[in-house]
Each structure stands twice: as structure tokens, then as C-alpha cells.
Design an enzyme around this catalytic site. Structure first.
Site, mmCIF file in Angstrom:
data_model
loop_
_atom_site.group_PDB
_atom_site.id
_atom_site.type_symbol
_atom_site.label_atom_id
_atom_site.label_comp_id
_atom_site.label_asym_id
_atom_site.label_seq_id
_atom_site.Cartn_x
_atom_site.Cartn_y
_atom_site.Cartn_z
ATOM 1 N N ASN A 135 -1.415 2.160 5.469
ATOM 2 C CA ASN A 135 -0.988 1.645 5.230
ATOM 3 C C ASN A 135 -1.112 0.487 5.894
ATOM 4 O O ASN A 135 -0.071 0.705 7.398
ATOM 5 C CB ASN A 135 0.392 1.431 4.405
ATOM 6 N N GLY A 136 -1.120 -0.605 6.284
ATOM 7 C CA GLY A 136 -1.308 -1.327 7.594
ATOM 8 C C GLY A 136 -1.609 -2.339 7.884
ATOM 9 O O GLY A 136 -2.962 -2.362 7.098
ATOM 10 N N HIS A 154 14.648 -38.849 -5.913
ATOM 11 C CA HIS A 154 14.374 -39.112 -5.033
ATOM 12 C C HIS A 154 12.995 -38.232 -4.608
ATOM 13 O O HIS A 154 11.948 -38.713 -3.290
ATOM 14 C CB HIS A 154 14.941 -38.325 -3.643
ATOM 15 N N TRP A 186 -2.397 -3.186 -1.979
ATOM 16 C CA TRP A 186 -2.505 -4.147 -1.992
ATOM 17 C C TRP A 186 -3.140 -4.704 -0.398
ATOM 18 O O TRP A 186 -3.214 -3.998 0.844
ATOM 19 C CB TRP A 186 -0.975 -4.543 -1.993
ATOM 20 N N LYS A 204 5.789 -4.676 -3.670
ATOM 21 C CA LYS A 204 7.240 -4.642 -3.541
ATOM 22 C C LYS A 204 7.394 -4.625 -2.023
ATOM 23 O O LYS A 204 8.947 -5.445 -1.655
ATOM 24 C CB LYS A 204 8.145 -2.870 -3.577
ATOM 25 N N LYS A 231 12.404 -15.774 -9.549
ATOM 26 C CA LYS A 231 12.165 -15.126 -10.408
ATOM 27 C C LYS A 231 11.239 -15.082 -11.338
ATOM 28 O O LYS A 231 10.319 -14.796 -12.348
ATOM 29 C CB LYS A 231 13.603 -14.985 -11.661
ATOM 30 N N GLU A 288 16.997 -19.525 -6.286
ATOM 31 C CA GLU A 288 16.465 -17.548 -6.857
ATOM 32 C C GLU A 288 16.144 -17.523 -7.881
ATOM 33 O O GLU A 288 15.277 -16.958 -8.354
ATOM 34 C CB GLU A 288 17.414 -16.441 -6.535
ATOM 35 N N CYS A 291 0.703 -0.801 -0.379
ATOM 36 C CA CYS A 291 0.032 -0.102 -0.088
ATOM 37 C C CYS A 291 0.939 1.511 -0.358
ATOM 38 O O CYS A 291 1.839 0.875 0.690
ATOM 39 C CB CYS A 291 -0.675 0.002 1.444
ATOM 40 N N ARG A 305 4.442 -0.505 -5.111
ATOM 41 C CA ARG A 305 3.761 -0.981 -3.381
ATOM 42 C C ARG A 305 2.434 -1.824 -3.279
ATOM 43 O O ARG A 305 1.481 -2.051 -2.366
ATOM 44 C CB ARG A 305 3.260 -0.004 -2.372
ATOM 45 N N GLU A 346 7.548 -15.835 -10.028
ATOM 46 C CA GLU A 346 6.659 -14.441 -9.850
ATOM 47 C C GLU A 346 6.192 -13.713 -10.913
ATOM 48 O O GLU A 346 5.214 -12.960 -10.648
ATOM 49 C CB GLU A 346 7.593 -13.660 -8.322
HETATM 50 C C1 F6R Z 1 11.345 -11.207 -5.066
HETATM 51 C C2 F6R Z 1 10.784 -9.702 -4.640
HETATM 52 C C3 F6R Z 1 10.954 -10.551 -2.874
HETATM 53 C C4 F6R Z 1 11.427 -9.850 -1.708
HETATM 54 C C5 F6R Z 1 11.059 -9.973 -0.308
HETATM 55 C C6 F6R Z 1 12.207 -9.269 0.706
HETATM 56 O O1 F6R Z 1 11.447 -10.700 -5.951
HETATM 57 O O2 F6R Z 1 10.812 -9.065 -4.648
HETATM 58 O O3 F6R Z 1 10.213 -12.122 -2.577
HETATM 59 O O4 F6R Z 1 12.833 -10.376 -2.134
HETATM 60 O O5 F6R Z 1 9.581 -9.849 -0.131
HETATM 61 O O6 F6R Z 1 11.907 -7.978 0.487
HETATM 62 P P1 F6R Z 1 12.765 -7.239 1.407
HETATM 63 O O7 F6R Z 1 14.161 -7.561 0.557
HETATM 64 O O8 F6R Z 1 12.134 -5.968 0.613
HETATM 65 O O9 F6R Z 1 13.083 -7.518 2.139
#
Ligand code: F6R
Length: 608
Positions: A101-102, A504, A75, A603, A485, A481, A2, A28, A488
Site C-alpha cells: 500500500n503506497g 456572476h 485502489w 476511504k 456527497k 459538503e 489499498c 480502502r 461522489e
Molecule cells: C468524502 C470523503 C473524502 C474524505 C477525504 C479526507 O465523503 O470521505 O472527501 O473526507 O478524503 O479523508 P480523511 O478525513 O480520512 O482525512
């Protein structure tokens, strides 16, 4: 999670400025957007589900001019992403509008109480209780009322509230969720994050937990939780707006992937001095590194994967027992923590609530805490004993890329610093380790030259609906990782497994055409990885390998090969993640998806 923007000024530009600010905060959340301003003594409210452009379009026909207002990009947590659940939320009497936000954790109790008093609720959100409660407890004084509201609500919040009787003020409050105040001449702003207001001012106040602020065009009054006025420091934001724009790139994600050589370089020049020594300024001056007998690394998502890379550094270079945990699990795993524990928290945003809560737990047990974050003044950066910033620049795309690589590099430097200071490595060894890190920017640059090839490989997989990522040892962590990527942003269901583990169980899922992405950079394991590739190819898998040119065994048995240079055992994984970022990016592009704003994500994740 948010985004909030608010404006009060000596002109009638509230709508224009708030919409512009929201456009910088859409990362956000983008489930809905809304705005409330005071116009001709009444609250004007407009809110629309979906992306911000829906709100912008609906406002086009309406000429609304005001000097004060609040806006929100959502969000969704409580209630579907519909118009009625979009913020701002108004009180029944139409006098109060709230953005939040929260999460208000005790909202249902408060809601029942207010319903009994005759309040009618028009949304399914937790936030609406704040607007109704503000109206119920209103004393005629915004600060006093805000403190009364704070006494009743539990949970996390950044709140921005306007009242129609005060067409020149915003009252706000913060607990856990971030809120900043921008200081301009005869204009003031509130926002969840700096990019929203950077076009208008560089002077920013970071509100602390428990604080309340009354915002007027020519003055800001901040009060602590005991209602005492506090003199807040004004921070000058040094970075530029072009970091928050696409600069000609089709997506922020591609721009951010391509910025990695430059950002790694920046990190190195900030933390390695001209004499070739690692220098974190005074950050570690008060820390006795000899006392630590273990390291914990705590983070979420991509940052967690960076932590998994860090584990190899601290074990190999420092010889320390190192444990990496997902922040949301760490707290409930009864971790053994005491004053001999060093706990490193990785967070791009510095606002992730799971990570913040884990940090609070570690502090309460007497551990020493280091935050590695990318955002100046973020909550995690201010709560930890020591903060080291990754110098990745603003990361806008929801999928994290350059933050990951700079986190890994920063951990490498911390690991070397600690080992050198504790005399675990000699000057010569230090310089040898540093030789590897110096090679990174150029080597990452070389991978970027292969982006057309990677885009073509992505054309072969973008119609697939699932796949696997495999690796061994440190490459398994990179594979994790890469898989995240891909999931998502391309919505292809991929899972990462240690290459030896596949047989396994998961190998049952391999059939003709199944996509398997393999990472192979560790010389000691090349033959075993090649065998694992043969096992899946024998069952029809289509194998894309990211490997070094010396790994002939792997190259010979793969359908597609992306070569990365050798950058040493510990740092070649910084290179091998880059093709995986590009592969995910181009797959999503070929699918025609909104790369920078993948569905259901945000984000900055400020809910638990
Ligand atoms: C994936 C992504 C999320 C963040 C996670 C932690 O591309 O962006 O998995 O890595 O939400 O976010 P931060 O690093 O801001 O604590």
C-alpha cells in the site's frame, strides 16, 4: 487506499482468514483483490480484477489450505485495474510474493536496472519492483533482505512479503502508509486497519515509520530503522465488531447517517464533564494558548468542509484570525507559520497523506499542531503535538457523514475551551454556547424522521445529470459538503456556489428543470437568499430548500422544503447537512448504485 491483510498461524486457515479480513477493508479500494499463500512449499497465487467477490468466487473451486499468506484489495495508481496489475506480485523465480500500500516513487529507475539484469516484469505497477528486488537482494535472511530493499526504495509503503522458503513467516515494513500487527495465541496478523482482524484479536501493535517486523505464529520481532529491536506497546482495541457491520441496514452510509445523534452525544459526554465544563483531560496541559495569534485548519474533502464550519467558530468565539486550507494546496502556498500559529488537522482516517505532509510542514516551522481524528493510533494522531479523537465510531462507508458532524462538534468544543481558558468568554457565555450543542442530538434525530420525505424528493431528481447547491455565509459551506456527497455517490455533477455569486456567471447554466438545492439557516440573510431563489426559478430551476420554519420567504418560493429546527447561528449547519446526506444517499439508491463503494474512490487516501 489499498488494504493489506496477512496471517500466520498454527492452523491451515490462511485463505479463509485473509478473505474475511479483506472483506472488512474493501472500503480502502475495490479495483482488484488477490491472495498469495505458501502451500506445499510453493507460492499459490490468485488475483482478480473487480470487487473481492470475484476473487472469492474464483477460489471456491480450489481447495487451498495454508498457515501463512498475504492478501490485498487495490485502489489503482500505477497500471489499470486488471488481473495482471492486481497484488500480490511475485518475483520471477516464484519464491517471493508482495502486497503493498503506497507508492514506490523511484520504481522506474529500479525497474530499468532490474530489466538490465534479466528480470521480466509482468505488470505495470510500481509494486512489482519490490518483489523482484527482494529476490535480487535475498541473502537467506528475511530481516536483512528487507533492510536492503528499504535502502533502495523511495516513497511510501506498507509492505507484507512472504517467501516460499519460510512457510511460517511474514516480513513487513512501513513508511507513511499504515500497518498494524494483531497478536493472537499461536496466530498473528498484519493489516492496514483494525476491522480486518478484530474478529480474531483485540491486541494490536501499531508499526511506526521506518520499522520492520518479522511475524511468526508465536512471536513478533520489531526493529527500528537502525536495526535495533524495539519493545512495542500492545494496544487493546475497545470498540466492537458490530460497529463494523451493517446491523440490518441496507448500507453502511444509512447506518452511519442514523448514528449521528448517538455519536454527537458520545462526543459531548466524553468532553463535557458533570459540572458543565469542557474537559479534554491532559491533552492541552502543555500548551500555552495565549501565545497563538492565528489558527490554520487543514484537511481534505469532507473534513475540509468541516474545517470551513470551524472557521466561523474560531473567528466568532475566539476572535482569532483563522485560515482554512486544503491540505494538498497548503504546502505549496508558502503559508506563514511560526511558533505563534496553532494548526488544526482534521482527518477521519488519520492516514490521509496530503494532510500528514501538511502536518509535517507545520511542525517543521515550529507551529503547535492539533489532530482531530477518528482512528486510534493512526499516523496523524501520533505525529501531532495533541490529538483529540472524534468519537464517531468506525466509519466504513466511503462517503463520510458522522465523522463530519462529530468533527464540527469537536471543533466547537475546542473553540469554547480555548475562549474560556483565555478568558474571552465568561462562565455564563460558555453555558449559553453549550446549551446549543446539547440540543443537537435530538434535533438531528428529528431530521432523520423525515427520511421518507427526503427519499421521495430524491425520486424527483435521480434522473438529473447536474445541479447546483447554494447558500450564504456558513450555509455556503454546508452546501459545499452537500454537493460533494451528491457527486461522489450519485455521480450527478453538482457544484456549490455562494448564492450571491451565481449571477456572476454560473446562472448561465440554469434552464428548465435544473436542480438547485438551497441551504438557508441564517436569519440575517433570508431575504437575500429568497431573491437568489427567485432568480433561478425565473429561469426554470427546480428548487429544494433546507431551511428553518421561520424562513417563510424561502419556503414560499421553493418547490420542495425540508425543515430543520433552529439550533443557533453556529450550529444549525450541523443539522442542515443531514438532509443533504440523506438526499445524496436516496438519489444513489434510486439510481441503483453501490452507495458504500462509489466508483474510483477509496476511504483512506494514502497517496499524494
Ligand atoms: C468524502 C470523503 C473524502 C474524505 C477525504 C479526507 O465523503 O470521505 O472527501 O473526507 O478524503 O479523508 P480523511 O478525513 O480520512 O482525512
Amino acid at each position: 487506499m489499498c488494504g493489506i491483510v496477512g496471517y500466520v498461524g498454527n492452523d491451515e486457515k490462511a485463505v479463509e482468514i485473509i478473505l474475511d479480513g479483506l472483506s472488512k477493508l474493501e472500503y480502502r479500494g475495490y479495483d482488484s483483490a488477490g491472495i498469495a499463500v505458501v502451500e506445499n512449499g510453493e507460492i499459490f497465487l490468485e488475483k482478480k480484477s473487480g470487487k473481492l467477490e470475484n476473487l472469492v468466487n474464483s477460489l471456491k473451486e480450489k481447495d487451498v489450505f495454508s498457515n501463512v499468506g498475504i492478501g490485498h484489495t487495490r485502489w489503482a495508481t500505477h497500471g489499470n485495474p486488471t488481473d495482471r496489475n492486481a497484488h500480490p506480485h511475485c518475483s520471477n523465480d516464484g519464491k517471493v510474493a508482495v502486497v503493498h500500500n503506497g507508492i514506490i516513487e523511484n520504481y522506474s529507475v529500479l525497474k530499468d536496472e532490474l530489466i538490465k539484469k534479466g528480470y521480466i516484469f509482468n505488470s505495470d505497477t510500481d509494486t512489482e519492483v519490490v518483489s523482484q528486488l527482494f529476490s535480487e537482494l535475498y541473502t537467506g535472511d528475511l530481516i536483512e533482505t528487507m533492510f536492503k530493499v528499504k535502502e533502495r526504495i523511495r516513497g511510501s509503503y506498507a509492505l507484507g512479503i512472504i517467501h516460499k522458503d519460510y512457510p511460517n513467516k511474514i516480513i513487513c515494513a512501513r513508511k507513511e502508509s499504515p500497518l498494524i500487527i494483531g497478536i493472537g495465541e499461536n496466530k498473528k496478523f498484519i493489516a492496514s486497519d483494525v476491522p480486518a482482524i478484530l474478529k480474531y484479536t483485540r491486541d494490536v501493535i501499531f508499526l511506526d515509520n521506518g520499522e520492520v517486523a518479522l511475524i511468526e505464529e508465536d512471536k513478533v520481532t520489531v526493529l527500528d530503522k537502525n536495526k535495533n529491536i524495539v519493545n512495542k506497546e500492545i494496544t487493546k482495541i475497545e470498540w466492537d465488531m458490530d460497529q463494523a457491520t451493517k446491523n440490518g441496514y441496507p448500507h453502511f452510509m444509512l447506518k452511519e447517517i442514523e448514528e449521528q445523534p448517538q455519536m454527537i452525544e458520545k462526543t459531548l459526554s466524553a468532553y463535557i464533564d458533570v459540572e458543565g465544563h469542557i474537559n479534554f483531560g491532559k491533552a492541552f496541559d502543555n500548551i500555552d494558548f495565549n501565545k497563538f495569534n492565528e489558527i490554520h485548519i487543514i484537511a481534505c474533502g469532507t473534513a475540509y468542509h468541516a474545517g470551513l464550519q470551524g472557521e466561523f467558530f474560531f473567528k466568532k468565539i475566539n476572535g482569532l484570525r483563522t485560515n482554512v486550507d486544503i491540505a494538498s494546496e497548503f504546502r505549496y502556498n508558502d503559508p506563514f507559520l511560526d511558533e505563534k500559529s496553532l494548526v488544526i488537522f482534521l482527518s477521519q482516517s488519520g492516514e490521509t497523506l496530503d494532510t500528514l505532509m501538511a502536518l509535517k510542514l507545520a511542525k517543521s516551522k515550529g507551529a503547535t499542531t492539533i489532530a482531530i481524528t477518528n482512528v486510534l493510533g493512526s499516523t496523524i494522531s501520533r505525529e501531532a503535538d495533541v490529538v483529540i479523537y472524534t468519537l464517531a465510531g468506525v466509519e466504513i462507508s466511503v462517503a463520510s457523514t458522522k465523522a463530519y458532524t462529530t468533527q464540527v462538534v469537536t471543533m466547537y468544543l475546542i473553540s469554547l475551551y480555548l475562549a474560556y481558558r483565555n478568558k474571552k468568554i465568561t462562565e455564563e457565555e460558555l453555558q449559553k454556547y453549550l446549551d446549543d450543542v446539547y440540543k443537537l442530538p435530538e434535533n438531528v434525530g428529528n431530521i432523520l424522521l423525515q427520511k421518507e420525505k427526503i427519499s421521495n424528493i430524491a425520486k424527483n431528481i435521480y434522473k438529473k445529470d447536474r445541479g447546483f447547491y447554494l447558500g450564504r455565509g456558513i450555509d455556503d459551506k454546508t452546501a459545499k459538503e452537500g454537493s460533494l456527497k451528491m457527486k461522489e455517490i450519485s455521480y450527478i455533477h453538482t457544484e456549490a456556489f455562494p448564492a450571491g455569486e451565481l449571477k456572476h456567471g454560473p446562472i448561465a447554466l440554469i434552464e428548465e428543470g435544473t436542480m438547485v438545492v438551497v441551504v438557508s439557516t441564517q436569519d440575517s440573510m433570508v431575504e437575500k437568499v429568497a431573491s437568489n431563489i427567485k432568480e433561478v426559478r425565473a429561469r426554470g430551476a427546480y428548487v429544494i430548500s433546507v431551511t428553518k420554519e421561520t424562513h417563510k420567504e424561502v419556503i414560499d418560493v421553493s418547490d420542495e422544503v425540508i425543515i430543520v429546527n433552529n439550533n443557533g447561528m453556529l450550529l444549525t449547519p450541523v443539522l442542515s447537512v443531514v438532509p443533504l446526506q440523506l438526499l445524496a444517499y436516496y438519489t444513489a439508491v434510486h439510481k441503483g448504485l453501490d452507495v458504500d463503494k462509489p466508483r474510483n474512490l477509496a476511504k483512506s487516501v494514502t497517496v499524494e
